[in-house]
Motif scaffolding. Structure first.
Motif, PDB file in Angstrom:
ATOM      1  N   THR A 131      30.609   6.691 -21.999  1.00 41.38           N
ATOM      2  CA  THR A 131      30.639   5.235 -21.855  1.00 41.38           C
ATOM      3  C   THR A 131      31.887   4.733 -22.578  1.00 41.38           C
ATOM      4  OG1 THR A 131      29.465   4.855 -23.921  1.00 41.38           O
ATOM      5  CG2 THR A 131      28.110   5.143 -21.935  1.00 41.38           C
ATOM      6  N   THR A 182      31.465   0.133 -14.664  1.00 44.35           N
ATOM      7  CA  THR A 182      30.765  -0.548 -15.756  1.00 44.35           C
ATOM      8  C   THR A 182      31.093  -2.027 -15.853  1.00 44.35           C
ATOM      9  OG1 THR A 182      32.503   0.038 -17.300  1.00 44.35           O
ATOM     10  CG2 THR A 182      30.625   1.519 -17.169  1.00 44.35           C
ATOM     11  N   SER A 185      32.685  -3.811 -26.199  1.00 43.77           N
ATOM     12  CA  SER A 185      32.641  -2.347 -26.073  1.00 43.77           C
ATOM     13  C   SER A 185      33.862  -1.676 -26.725  1.00 43.77           C
ATOM     14  CB  SER A 185      32.520  -1.935 -24.601  1.00 43.77           C
ATOM     15  OG  SER A 185      33.509  -2.563 -23.816  1.00 43.77           O
TER      16      SER A 185
END
Ligand SMILES: [Mg+2]
Length: 268
Positions: free
Chosen positions: A219, A8, A247
């Protein structure tokens, strides 16, 4: 940095350039590449961006060749500003709890580049991630503290605010992470009930929406917000959530979020 970073993380300097350049185009401002009149879609110059980052951190190599950030850098100044605001909120939450208006206040910290600074690794690898060298770096347990964070954690602890850690480091990196935190003077709640790391082989039930022992599909936001939801389920009110990546902060389950600066990589 989370192990998910392999897939990611926006790789290396180039992606960071694209983000920085996007801002410059949007405002029509001058760039570091050219003083004015930048009209093409040419990305930010990588060599100049590395220089900007050096300047931001006050980068210098110590006697052992380790890249260190300077305590009087803009980076340190930006951290101090965010942390001063956080301390005011922590004090407020602690007062409210003391008067019976809050319930078990807690704060949550990411670890990589929120508490332990990886600047030496990033600088030496020219901001390009490699799983094997990163793991070896973490295993050395020799990263310095992000400026101000040992004092911030002691402050929260002294006010009766519960400290938790929510990191993408793997469960197999637990002993190195704990050793490194202790080494820099962070020694509050370093037990497994407070230090949440990514256990892909045995994911907790509260992550069952995205992870099973057979397949990890969370995620970063799912993993981190799911962990915060779990902390809340234990009866805590998360009054502050600290991270160097958006994030770390997205997905709710915190009254306030505190973004620490990190221009050296991006984790989606
Ligand atoms: Mg981080």
């Amino acid at each position: 940095m989370p192990t998910l970073r392999k897939s990611t993380r926006v790789v290396g300097v180039a992606a960071a350039c694209a983000l920085a350049a996007g801002v410059a185009y949007g405002t029509g401002s001058a760039s570091a590449d050219r003083p004015s009149g930048r009209t093409s879609a040419e990305p930010h110059n990588i060599g100049l961006l590395v220089q900007e980052i050096d300047s931001y951190y006050g980068a210098a190599q110590d006697a052992d060749g380790v890249w260190q950030a300077a305590p009087d850098s803009q980076y340190a100044e930006d951290l101090a500003r965010v942390q001063a605001g956080a301390k005011r909120q922590i004090a407020k939450a602690a007062r409210a709890a003391h008067h019976g208006k809050g319930h078990k206040p807690a704060i949550v910290f990411d670890i990589d580049d929120t508490l332990l600074l990886s600047f030496d690794y990033e600088r030496k690898t020219n901001y390009v991630y490699d799983d094997a060298t990163w793991k070896a770096y973490v295993a050395k347990a020799d990263r310095p503290a992000v400026f101000g964070t040992p004092a911030l954690i002691d402050y929260a602890h002294s006010k009766g605010v519960e400290v938790f850690y929510n990191s993408g480091l793997g469960a197999d990196q637990r002993s190195a992470a704990v050793e490194n935190l202790k080494k820099v003077g962070i020694d509050v709640n370093l037990d497994a009930g407070h230090v949440f790391l990514k256990d892909k082989a045995n994911p907790p039930a509260y992550l069952s929406d995205c992870a099973t022992p057979a397949a990890w599909n969370c995620t970063t936001v799912q993993y981190k917000s799911g962990t915060r939801a779990h902390i809340e389920s234990l009866g805590y009110d998360i009054v502050g959530n600290f991270g160097d990546q958006y994030s770390d902060l997205e997905g709710g389950h915190a009254d306030r979020t505190y973004k620490f600066p990190n221009p050296t990589y991006y984790v989606g």
